[in-house]
Each structure stands twice: as structure tokens, then as C-alpha cells.
Design a protein around this motif. Sequence first.
Motif: not given
Length: 124
Positions: A1, A3, A27, A32, A100, A113
Amino acid sequence: QVQLVESGGGLVQAGGSLRLSCAASGRTFSTYAMGWLRQAPGKEREFVASISRSGVITYYADSVRGRFTISRDNVKSTVALQMNSLKPEDTAVYYCAAGRTASAPRTTDGFGSWGQGTQVSVSS
């Protein structure tokens, strides 16, 4: 995930500008779609802007379109939000967020996130 850490918030007069930055780690950033959300006191968190993985596609909330610009740098793993012509109603905590799915989200539900947030205050 991934940060996320935001920076660049502050106090500005109406009509002024601020540039928010978000540094990502973890990652692979380029996998993303990214975006910005905001939450004003007593209100729900709302969508502000998003950008596709390549940076080619962007979406904006109606309330900020034409005043805010989202951008990303996949080499530096950063995403930015340039905010111009700020209004008192832009006052909120701004959150950098990761999508997501591969597509750039257009709602808060599309983000999985986010960071701790940075305060933006616009005085009249």
C-alpha cells in the motif's frame, strides 16, 4: 500500500494561491490513479480532483474547476494541487489520496488510502 504525506497548506487571503504537494512511498506510485479530497468543519469529505496514472486524464469538482490544477510526477512519486483564486469556502483539510482502481476516480468512494491531511485556510 502506498504511504502519502501532504505539505504546503497554510493561511491565505481570498484571491490568493497555494500549492499543495504530496510525496508517496511504498508500492509503485505510477500504478495508482491519484487525487485530492477535502473536508471542511462539520461537513463530509468531498472530492476535489483526480489524475490518471499517466497524468493524461484529470477530473475536477465543479466548485474548483478552472481554479485548481492537479499534476503528477511519476519519476519523483509526487502529486500536486495548484490552487488559484482561493475563496473562503475552500477552507478545509486537504487530503492526498490513492485510487482503488486504475481509473481516475470522480467520487470519494473511489479512493482507498489517504494521508494525514494539510490545513488550508482562506480569509475573506
